[in-house]
Design an enzyme around this catalytic site. Sequence first.
Site, mmCIF file in Angstrom:
data_model
loop_
_atom_site.group_PDB
_atom_site.id
_atom_site.type_symbol
_atom_site.label_atom_id
_atom_site.label_comp_id
_atom_site.label_asym_id
_atom_site.label_seq_id
_atom_site.Cartn_x
_atom_site.Cartn_y
_atom_site.Cartn_z
ATOM 1 N N SER B 146 49.478 8.511 130.217
ATOM 2 C CA SER B 146 48.724 8.592 128.966
ATOM 3 C C SER B 146 47.247 8.270 129.224
ATOM 4 C CB SER B 146 49.367 7.657 127.936
ATOM 5 O OG SER B 146 48.885 7.928 126.646
ATOM 6 N N ASP B 222 56.814 15.080 123.079
ATOM 7 C CA ASP B 222 55.879 13.946 123.066
ATOM 8 C C ASP B 222 55.254 13.824 121.673
ATOM 9 O OD1 ASP B 222 53.443 12.350 123.393
ATOM 10 O OD2 ASP B 222 53.865 12.504 125.533
ATOM 11 N N HIS B 254 57.058 10.275 124.772
ATOM 12 C CA HIS B 254 55.944 9.594 125.441
ATOM 13 C C HIS B 254 56.361 8.273 126.091
ATOM 14 C CE1 HIS B 254 51.584 9.690 125.979
ATOM 15 N NE2 HIS B 254 51.505 8.404 125.669
#
Lengths: 276, 276
Positions: B146, B222, B254
């Site tokens: 991320s 996600d 995620h």
Amino acid sequence: MQTLSENACFGGSQGVYRHASAACDCDMTFGLFLPAEAADGPVPVLWYLSGLTCTHENAMVKAGAQGWAAEQGIALVFPDTSPRGEGVADDPEYDLGQGAGFYVNATQKPWAPHFRMWDYVAEELPGILAADFAIDPDRQAITGHSMGGHGALTLAMNLPGRYRSVSAFAPICNPTRTDWGRKQLAAYLGEDESGWARHDASLLMHDRGFDGPILIDTGTADQFIGNLAPEALAGAIAARRQQATMRLQKGYDHSYFFVSTFMEDHVAFHAEALWA
Amino acid sequence: MQTLSENACFGGSQGVYRHASAACDCDMTFGLFLPAEAADGPVPVLWYLSGLTCTHENAMVKAGAQGWAAEQGIALVFPDTSPRGEGVADDPEYDLGQGAGFYVNATQKPWAPHFRMWDYVAEELPGILAADFAIDPDRQAITGHSMGGHGALTLAMNLPGRYRSVSAFAPICNPTRTDWGRKQLAAYLGEDESGWARHDASLLMHDRGFDGPILIDTGTADQFIGNLAPEALAGAIAARRQQATMRLQKGYDHSYFFVSTFMEDHVAFHAEALWA
């Protein structure tokens, strides 16, 4: 049954579910990993019982078990370690009350109304898994860490035929004799020690043994090894000529870094029994 | 250098260390996994940069990377995601301030005095690793999740020759255009967007590319994919004819269940470059 979360994981699904528990008379939460194969029909299941202070979540996120379970096509169930909630008794110490159910049915005040983890893990949750998920009740195995290793060993020896194999990471082996055990067994079961023996893996090994393979790992640098007493269980296993592998792992401590290191071995060990 | 903990782990050691950071002008904590081979001499290192809200600890306990690193004989370093402490500026939102350093050197008030994560990860911590641990500075690779994937990609493209390979899990790919980026780049670097481009992986890919292999995984489910904008980076990679593998993984979100699922692939990918 309430679904709290479901995450794709190693080709399968890691779920977290909450339900009203009759055994514990409160809501209980558990984690369940289902491998991809569960989409096609029931799969074998490996129970993972956690240690003091843990919830359903610790092993689910830290033990690194899902990858190996996915490889073997088996499910993993991660129960909580005690009843929880506002109306549930607790103790200020970490090793009694919430987070420290010790896998017994409490008979003493103030614990008796909710602290029935034995019934929850031995009876209620298996029924839920078989009814609501693609789990094969005829193919179960059990493992655990520390207090959860104690739970795995005592459940396996008290319920012949239930589990094909049992293993443990740094289990509490002789709780009727050590500080992680005497305090809790007295609090939950009362001062009369005659009821304690069926919750002591070393005494059970002496009296009954287990009809299947056993694998136990303990670190030589475990900071709690005095409360685990692996020597008591090792002696009982040898005296009984029980099929078992007990390993003392050089330099490892009590943490999940230890558990995750040997998880591949434990999952493979159980898979061999579950798919036999 | 203060040792906060060292645990035996997959034949090596998982340590946590704290030191006074000159770059961030505060104490900083990082995790370092050293495989068994580090006892005999310097080993290659894979950097893992974490995402929003994380400390050095999240990936260290949840990503399941140590087993694969041990198998490949490489070290793993887990830096924190920002400066921390009483005297360090913060923001009530999770996506700015402590836990959200975005791997830049802040020039704006109130962030400039401590928020120098670029210098910390690019310069200060590599020097510490090479000086105090058995780490080979000539064999480095980098990955992240991320915000950390953003960090990995932007460091790799801005520092040619530093990393042999770069990968990312669900990286923020185009922060000059998305909500995870515009707010933070404005806060840390100021409203003049001309200074933002070197912190945008898609723009860097258009302008420079990377002299080595790239591997990127993003889940099709996600929940933050709108803020990741993998399409921007995918387009830039294709336009540049950059050596790269970009995978969209069906059904994954995620979470660290996604990261751990594909960690084996990423460690093997980097090991191939590190041992070449």
